[in-house]
Design a protein around this motif. Sequence first.
Motif, mmCIF file in Angstrom:
data_model
loop_
_atom_site.group_PDB
_atom_site.id
_atom_site.type_symbol
_atom_site.label_atom_id
_atom_site.label_comp_id
_atom_site.label_asym_id
_atom_site.label_seq_id
_atom_site.Cartn_x
_atom_site.Cartn_y
_atom_site.Cartn_z
ATOM 1 N N ASN A 185 0.809 -1.219 0.000
ATOM 2 C CA ASN A 185 0.000 0.000 0.000
ATOM 3 C C ASN A 185 0.842 1.269 0.000
ATOM 4 N N SER A 186 2.109 1.153 -0.388
ATOM 5 C CA SER A 186 2.958 2.340 -0.445
ATOM 6 C C SER A 186 2.747 3.056 -1.776
ATOM 7 N N LYS A 187 2.670 4.378 -1.703
ATOM 8 C CA LYS A 187 2.575 5.195 -2.909
ATOM 9 C C LYS A 187 3.940 5.722 -3.347
ATOM 10 N N ARG A 188 4.762 6.072 -2.374
ATOM 11 C CA ARG A 188 6.117 6.534 -2.647
ATOM 12 C C ARG A 188 7.033 6.008 -1.550
ATOM 13 N N THR A 189 8.206 5.525 -1.956
ATOM 14 C CA THR A 189 9.178 4.987 -1.007
ATOM 15 C C THR A 189 10.546 5.559 -1.328
ATOM 16 N N GLN A 190 11.242 6.021 -0.310
ATOM 17 C CA GLN A 190 12.551 6.616 -0.477
ATOM 18 C C GLN A 190 13.531 5.942 0.468
ATOM 19 N N GLU A 191 14.659 5.456 -0.105
ATOM 20 C CA GLU A 191 15.742 4.890 0.687
ATOM 21 C C GLU A 191 16.788 5.980 0.933
ATOM 22 N N HIS A 192 17.194 6.138 2.170
ATOM 23 C CA HIS A 192 18.128 7.206 2.531
ATOM 24 C C HIS A 192 19.557 6.802 2.152
ATOM 25 N N ALA A 193 20.309 7.771 1.618
ATOM 26 C CA ALA A 193 21.668 7.487 1.157
ATOM 27 C C ALA A 193 22.629 8.586 1.567
ATOM 28 N N ILE A 194 22.420 9.244 2.706
ATOM 29 C CA ILE A 194 23.295 10.306 3.202
ATOM 30 C C ILE A 194 23.849 9.876 4.559
ATOM 31 N N THR A 195 25.178 9.872 4.781
ATOM 32 C CA THR A 195 26.194 10.182 3.781
ATOM 33 C C THR A 195 26.531 8.971 2.916
ATOM 34 N N MET A 196 26.247 7.801 3.448
ATOM 35 C CA MET A 196 26.342 6.553 2.700
ATOM 36 C C MET A 196 24.961 5.917 2.677
ATOM 37 N N SER A 197 24.816 4.909 1.887
ATOM 38 C CA SER A 197 23.545 4.200 1.826
ATOM 39 C C SER A 197 23.208 3.634 3.203
ATOM 40 N N ASN A 198 22.010 4.017 3.713
ATOM 41 C CA ASN A 198 21.604 3.580 5.058
ATOM 42 C C ASN A 198 21.117 2.141 5.005
ATOM 43 N N GLN A 199 22.065 1.258 4.723
ATOM 44 C CA GLN A 199 21.763 -0.167 4.614
ATOM 45 C C GLN A 199 22.937 -0.943 5.186
ATOM 46 N N MET A 200 22.626 -1.969 5.941
ATOM 47 C CA MET A 200 23.663 -2.726 6.623
ATOM 48 C C MET A 200 23.289 -4.196 6.664
#
Length: 508
Positions: free
Chosen positions: A159-174
């Motif tokens: 049910n998401s209309k817009r999704t944004q993955e954060h990438a400051i200062t690096m990709s916020n993924q671990m």
Amino acid sequence: MLPKVLLLFLSLFLTPQLRVQGPMIAFKSESPAHEDVVYGPEPQPLERKLLAEETKPTMPTGRQVGKLPEASRILNTILSNYDHKLRPGIGEKPAVVTVEFSVNSLGPLSILDMEYNMDIIFYQTWYDERLRYNDTFETLVLNGNVVSQLWIPDTFFKNSKRTQEHAITMSNQMVRVHKDGKVLCTIRMTIDAGCSLHMVIFPMDSHSWPLSFSSFSYHESELLYKWEDFQLEINEKNSWKLFQFDFTGVSNRTEIISTPAGDFMVMTFFFNVSRRFGFVAVQNYVPSSVTTMLSWVSFWIKKESAPARTSLGITSVLIMTTLGTFSRKNFPRVSYGTVLDFYIAICFVFCFCALMEFAVLNFLTYSQMKAHASLKLHHPCIDSRAYARTCARARACARAHTLQEVFVCEIVTSDGSDGEEHPSCSAQRSPSPGSPEGPPSLYSRLSCCAWCKGLKKYFCMVPDCEGSTWQNGCLCIHIYPLDNYSQILFPVTFLIFNVLYWLVCLNL
């Protein structure tokens, strides 16, 4: 001879040293004239030397130097024969993914678009036997650059209309890989999710904002989701932007949805919120109630002041129309009405009835004045006999009125040949409710009343109607005290309506 030879060799040895030292001695002799000129590095103070010595990197020991190559060797070993395009346990058993959320911020909610905003950290945990290793390292922490080399569940939010993955200062993924093959993937994202709002009992409504997620390509026989005791970390002290709502808790649901591509497991959790009543009360209920009560001021204004009463009534109706339109301005275009719309509609009816009350009162008063004017107009035209007969009848009417007798005015034709019509009043005593005998009732002779011709079976709206309130199926309503009736009827009715309205709405 020998001493001379030794002296010669000694002089030859000392001569080059004197040539070298000569300029140096000359330079030294000139140095007092150039005391500020310094060649070579400046001498540093003692404190700066100590600070520089402290900040110098220390050489790592042999044990520390060996950790980095060891971690690199482990990572290269587990990724050497690893295919990130295939899920773990393919062809043997479904992959089980445990999910968890950490909510950084929630809101605001757009009622017009029926969507809300949230900032979350999404945790996914699963076991991949291909990533097992046997070493002293318990965990390998990998940043977003290495995540693409591992298999990650293809989770998406339905049910998401817009999704944004954060990438400051690096990709916020671990990604965190444990030695037993347990993998933890963490990602931070901002989601604009849609929610269906049922606004029938607005503004006393409560809602559950859903967030549904599922696998895009793996059906239930290949990938399963589960809650770890439904862990949901909520940080209410963070920048929550609920504004008009209060957070009441969370709930979850698990279901299987059949699609042409297969049966997929869908996980949904709900943010339960309830609306705060203060904003809507200030913006809608208070102005509507005040405007309705303002329209009752016309009941205390004289009926001769038609401009004042008319302008007050029309202004009240226009204000209620504006409030009804304003309450729907930031509202979704739904086909049903809400309890707020019902309240504003009732207030509009009260204002409109207050305006119509003056219209009815003015019409009846004007009709009576017109009838009296017509009597005065015909009075000079009658002859002496007819004039005497008219005066006698007038005196009888006055005497009957003094004795509290009911009378009605009829238009009769005089005996003269002019054929003009003159008033004739006949007095009759109102029969008592218990007397079976008596003269004919007044209410059977109301055919001359133009304004009650259609309602003569039910109402008698003549100015001087006296006697019993209900006689022969006719209700006697006095015209002149109509404002007095309204001064009591309108406030009492509005008070009863408010009591019933709030009792019903607060118990929904």
